[in-house]
Design an enzyme around this catalytic site. Structure first.
Site, PDB file in Angstrom:
ATOM      1  N   HIS A  99      29.487  58.299  30.342  1.00  0.00           N
ATOM      2  CA  HIS A  99      30.612  57.913  29.486  1.00  0.00           C
ATOM      3  C   HIS A  99      30.695  58.829  28.281  1.00  0.00           C
ATOM      4  O   HIS A  99      29.690  59.380  27.833  1.00  0.00           O
ATOM      5  CB  HIS A  99      30.484  56.459  29.030  1.00  0.00           C
ATOM      6  CG  HIS A  99      29.179  56.133  28.391  1.00  0.00           C
ATOM      7  ND1 HIS A  99      28.047  55.819  29.113  1.00  0.00           N
ATOM      8  CD2 HIS A  99      28.808  56.095  27.096  1.00  0.00           C
ATOM      9  CE1 HIS A  99      27.044  55.602  28.294  1.00  0.00           C
ATOM     10  NE2 HIS A  99      27.481  55.771  27.049  1.00  0.00           N
ATOM     11  N   HIS A 101      32.009  58.705  24.333  1.00  0.00           N
ATOM     12  CA  HIS A 101      32.472  57.866  23.218  1.00  0.00           C
ATOM     13  C   HIS A 101      33.554  58.614  22.448  1.00  0.00           C
ATOM     14  O   HIS A 101      33.374  59.794  22.101  1.00  0.00           O
ATOM     15  CB  HIS A 101      31.337  57.636  22.211  1.00  0.00           C
ATOM     16  CG  HIS A 101      30.206  56.805  22.700  1.00  0.00           C
ATOM     17  ND1 HIS A 101      30.072  55.469  22.408  1.00  0.00           N
ATOM     18  CD2 HIS A 101      29.124  57.128  23.456  1.00  0.00           C
ATOM     19  CE1 HIS A 101      28.958  55.001  22.943  1.00  0.00           C
ATOM     20  NE2 HIS A 101      28.356  55.988  23.589  1.00  0.00           N
TER      21      HIS A 101
HETATM   22  P1  5GP Z   1      25.377  54.596  25.055  1.00  0.00           P
HETATM   23  O1  5GP Z   1      24.429  54.049  24.012  1.00  0.00           O
HETATM   24  O2  5GP Z   1      24.820  54.433  26.441  1.00  0.00           O
HETATM   25  O3  5GP Z   1      25.885  55.976  24.780  1.00  0.00           O
HETATM   26  O4  5GP Z   1      26.672  53.676  24.941  1.00  0.00           O
HETATM   27  C1  5GP Z   1      26.878  52.502  25.680  1.00  0.00           C
HETATM   28  C2  5GP Z   1      27.971  51.745  25.000  1.00  0.00           C
HETATM   29  O5  5GP Z   1      28.421  50.743  25.884  1.00  0.00           O
HETATM   30  C3  5GP Z   1      27.529  51.024  23.706  1.00  0.00           C
HETATM   31  O6  5GP Z   1      28.242  51.558  22.598  1.00  0.00           O
HETATM   32  C4  5GP Z   1      27.863  49.554  23.987  1.00  0.00           C
HETATM   33  O7  5GP Z   1      28.418  48.907  22.867  1.00  0.00           O
HETATM   34  C5  5GP Z   1      28.841  49.649  25.126  1.00  0.00           C
HETATM   35  N1  5GP Z   1      28.817  48.489  26.017  1.00  0.00           N
HETATM   36  C6  5GP Z   1      27.711  47.926  26.568  1.00  0.00           C
HETATM   37  N2  5GP Z   1      28.073  46.883  27.351  1.00  0.00           N
HETATM   38  C7  5GP Z   1      29.423  46.802  27.292  1.00  0.00           C
HETATM   39  C8  5GP Z   1      30.378  45.908  27.888  1.00  0.00           C
HETATM   40  O8  5GP Z   1      30.051  44.999  28.635  1.00  0.00           O
HETATM   41  N3  5GP Z   1      31.685  46.116  27.591  1.00  0.00           N
HETATM   42  C9  5GP Z   1      32.091  47.145  26.772  1.00  0.00           C
HETATM   43  N4  5GP Z   1      33.402  47.247  26.549  1.00  0.00           N
HETATM   44  N5  5GP Z   1      31.224  47.990  26.187  1.00  0.00           N
HETATM   45  C10 5GP Z   1      29.899  47.825  26.444  1.00  0.00           C
END
Ligand code: 5GP
Ligand code: ZN
Length: 138
Positions: A99, A101
């Protein structure tokens, strides 16, 4: 992937506030909303992170970023945006479905803090590291 939260969003098994969708991609608001409009752009097909993507799927993902970024900027009235991609736990990845951001920025006192600690440059080390990376095949 059955136990992947983002695959469940793609499959409609759990809800998400969608902001963009096409055949290969989905964008939805991050549940944590570090700043208002904080969005995640994902490939619909499960892949762990960018380190595991091929060039075609990476192109599809990243070519959607500029328009999506402008769309979010315009809709939110943000002044700038951080576009961030975390790969592996050490880099802050917590959901292991690739993903990007997109985090709109509203001012230095908004809730997103990013800091790069800089070091005195050692130009010999820079040159040899650059050379090593150049010579490394993947
Ligand atoms: P990472 O830390 O892996 O770069 O980002 C994962 C992101 O996914 C986090 O910012 C977290 O808030 C988001 N996230 C985790 N679970 C969910 C969910 O069930 N729904 C949504 N919309 N975002 C999620
Ligand atoms: Zn997944």
């Amino acid at each position: 992937m059955t136990d992947c939260i983002f695959c469940k969003i793609v499959d409609g098994e759990i809800p998400a506030a969608k902001v963009y969708e096409d055949q290969n991609l989905l964008a939805f608001l991050d549940i944590s909303q570090v700043t208002p409009g904080h969005t995640l752009l994902i490939p619909k097909k499960h892949v762990r992170n960018v380190l595991e993507m091929d060039a075609v799927s990476a192109s599809q993902l990243f070519e959607a970023v500029p328009d999506l970024a402008r769309k979010i900027m315009k809709a939110t009235g943000a002044l700038g945006m951080n576009i961030i991609n975390n790969n592996e736990e050490v880099a802050g990845q917590t959901v292991f479905h690739a993903h990007v951001h997109l985090a709109p920025r509203y001012g230095a006192d908004d809730d997103l803090k990013i800091s790069f600690l800089s070091h005195e440059p050692d130009f010999e080390k820079l040159a040899s590291l650059a050379e090593k990376i150049q010579q490394t095949e993947v």
